[in-house]
Design a protein around this motif. Structure first.
Motif, PDB file in Angstrom:
ATOM      1  N   ILE A 323      38.496  34.685 -57.479  1.00  0.00           N
ATOM      2  CA  ILE A 323      39.450  35.622 -58.072  1.00  0.00           C
ATOM      3  C   ILE A 323      40.489  34.833 -58.850  1.00  0.00           C
ATOM      4  N   TRP A 324      40.719  35.257 -60.088  1.00  0.00           N
ATOM      5  CA  TRP A 324      41.811  34.664 -60.863  1.00  0.00           C
ATOM      6  C   TRP A 324      43.056  35.518 -60.644  1.00  0.00           C
ATOM      7  N   PRO A 325      44.084  34.977 -59.970  1.00  0.00           N
ATOM      8  CA  PRO A 325      45.230  35.811 -59.604  1.00  0.00           C
ATOM      9  C   PRO A 325      46.270  35.888 -60.714  1.00  0.00           C
ATOM     10  N   SER A 326      47.030  36.960 -60.646  1.00  0.00           N
ATOM     11  CA  SER A 326      48.217  37.124 -61.477  1.00  0.00           C
ATOM     12  C   SER A 326      49.344  37.526 -60.544  1.00  0.00           C
ATOM     13  N   TRP A 327      50.398  36.704 -60.489  1.00  0.00           N
ATOM     14  CA  TRP A 327      51.428  36.880 -59.480  1.00  0.00           C
ATOM     15  C   TRP A 327      52.609  37.671 -60.010  1.00  0.00           C
ATOM     16  N   THR A 328      53.104  38.566 -59.167  1.00  0.00           N
ATOM     17  CA  THR A 328      54.347  39.271 -59.420  1.00  0.00           C
ATOM     18  C   THR A 328      55.148  39.280 -58.123  1.00  0.00           C
ATOM     19  N   ILE A 329      56.438  39.547 -58.203  1.00  0.00           N
ATOM     20  CA  ILE A 329      57.288  39.427 -57.017  1.00  0.00           C
ATOM     21  C   ILE A 329      56.965  40.510 -56.000  1.00  0.00           C
ATOM     22  N   GLY A 330      56.939  41.742 -56.417  1.00  0.00           N
ATOM     23  CA  GLY A 330      56.554  42.806 -55.511  1.00  0.00           C
ATOM     24  C   GLY A 330      57.706  43.325 -54.682  1.00  0.00           C
TER      25      GLY A 330
END
Length: 504
Positions: A323-330
């Motif tokens: 999986i290629w992730p894309s990070w956000t704070i959330g």
């Protein structure tokens, strides 16, 4: 017969009655060939001493004249020696150059995997309704967004995720009445403006009932028709949540077939999945390009410092190769940790997806003010952001430039570095959690150390913390953007809620 004295004298050639030693002088008689000659005294010494040496003459040195120097230097011997020296110099230089090239060529380097545009891009989650606070009409809000696009591009942003453009009443399938903030021409104008600026645009279709209560087969055909329509307008892809009713392998297969029709080698269209659950469903993730994940868990209240540290540590230790992730704070965090989480998100492997922030979104038009999150908007945070917008923009720009040019951040591996806080002498106990979190991004011989102080106290790094690390480095970025130049880890003191990026 006996010889008489006369005969003996005749034989010897001497006068009778005198006793001579032949050629050898004796007594007062000087022998032939002896020094002194005739009339020499009997008292003359047999060995005559050499005269005592006098003072040596002083030699006066003087430099060679120009003519003498040219004559000596221009001789054949000097010319040959100079030729040999020059030849030896160039041979040694060529040998060193050849050796350096051989070392570079033969040195093992990681294989560079060509990244897609969505793997290298910095995503910006943009909500059009945030612009409506300063606009009275929907068309004005769209025009304001179009004016903002070149500024966002200058910050290093490569793609926009347009959120909140549709709702349950206005569906993306209704092509005659598209969008909450304007008619279809306004939406098409926004997409064209982003394409002209060089920004990709992804439409967010999360939390929309795409299937509806009607016939599923009819809705499927309608969805495919709508997807083709938006792709023809220049949309780069679509985002869907993993809790949507339409989220299934069958739906992803249908979407992938449509997207492949409009994808090319130079312009690939993508499917983004927003992860809301703790674990994704076991689907075929080759159908998905990007999985957007949150660093902090969802919560109704601000997470405490131990909860934030535990969430970050869990994310740093969790890796999935397929999986290629894309990070956000959330989740919700205190205002002091916003910049720290920004540094974390921009330095982790994957594609960061930053939510629109008023400090980052500052333009010449000061009337456009948007907040980091609707729930976090208050007077204290607004005041602090207005006082330090430049430092936030400088931090954002520094991190985006580092991601664009540094292979260690784009391709490099992540190594989590556990940090142990020493015993507190006053309480004679150790902290239940570590407020210092660290990880290393490495690619070849280049290393980036990211240090995060989640706590509210100053901390000095222990010199024996990690013996394998280099002790000298250079600051790349810090949350306050007040650290520049070289730094030694032995003297580094982390301020409360500070994050620093150091290059070795």
């Amino acid at each position: 017969m006996e010889q008489t004295g006369k005969e003996v004298a005749e034989d010897t050639g001497s006068t009778p009655g005198r006793m001579d030693a032949g050629d050898t002088g004796y007594g007062s008689v000087q022998g032939r060939g002896q020094p002194g000659g005739a009339g020499g005294s009997e008292t003359a010494p047999l060995l005559i001493p050499e005269p005592a040496p006098g003072p040596e003459p002083v030699q006066h040195w003087k430099p060679m004249t120009k003519q003498e120097l040219e004559s000596a230097a221009g001789g054949p011997g000097w010319r040959k020696m100079r030729c040999y020296l020059v030849l030896l110099f160039w041979l040694a230089w060529v040998a060193m150059l050849a050796g350096s090239i051989a070392i570079i060529v033969m040195s093992p380097r990681p294989a560079v995997v060509p990244l897609k545009w969505w793997q290298k891009s910095l995503f910006y989650r943009l909500q059009p309704d945030l612009f409506m606070e300063a606009q009275t009409e929907g068309s004005g809000g769209i025009n304001a967004m179009c004016e903002q696009l070149p500024y966002l591009k200058s910050l290093g942003i490569g793609a926009l995720i347009l959120e909140g453009l549709f709702d349950e009443e206005v569906s993306p399938l209704d092509l005659n009445n598209a969008g909450r903030f304007g008619a279809l021409p306004q939406i098409k104008h926004l997409i064209a403006a982003s394409t002209k600026t060089g920004l990709k645009m992804v439409l967010d279709l999360c939390e929309l009932d795409l299937l509806g209560p009607h016939d599923v087969s009819r809705n499927t055909a309608t969805i495919q028709h709508a997807l083709r329509f938006w792709l023809e307008q220049g949309v780069a892809g679509f985002a869907i949540c993993d809790n949507d009713a339409a989220y299934s392998e069958k739906t992803l297969l249908e979407w992938r077939d449509v997207i492949n029709e409009f994808s090319s080698k130079d312009e690939e269209r993508i499917v983004v999945v927003k992860q809301t659950r703790d674990v994704l469903l076991p689907l075929n993730f080759t159908l998905v390009n990007l999985v957007m994940r949150t660093i902090l868990p969802s919560s109704r209240h601000h997470l405490s410092t131990p909860e934030v540290a535990a969430a970050i540590k869990t994310r740093l230790q969790t890796t999935e190769e397929n999986i290629w992730p894309s990070w956000t704070i959330g989740g919700k965090a205190s205002h002091d940790l916003k910049k720290l989480l920004l540094v974390l998100m921009m330095t982790m492997p994957g594609s960061p997806a930053v939510q629109y922030d008023d400090a980052i979104g500052q333009t010449q038009n000061e009337s456009l003010k948007v907040s980091f999150s609707h729930e976090e908007k208050n007077e204290s945070s607004d005041t602090e952001d207005k006082l330090t917008p430049n430092s936030t923009v400088a931090l954002f720009s520094s991190l985006s430039r580092s991601r664009a040019r540094e292979e260690a951040i784009l391709y490099g591996s992540l190594t989590f570095l556990p940090y142990r806080i020493p015993t507190n002498s006053s309480s004679n106990s150790t902290l239940s959690y570590s407020p210092i979190l660290a990880f290393l991004r490495s690619w070849g011989c280049v290393h980036f150390l990211v240090l995060l102080n989640v706590g509210s106290e100053f901390h000095i790094l222990d010199p024996a913390w990690d013996p394998g690390l280099h002790k000298e480095g250079v600051f790349v970025a810090s949350t306050g953007m007040d650290r520049l130049g070289p730094i030694s880890l032995n003297t580094l003191e982390l301020q409360p809620h500070e994050a620093v990026v150091i290059k070795f």
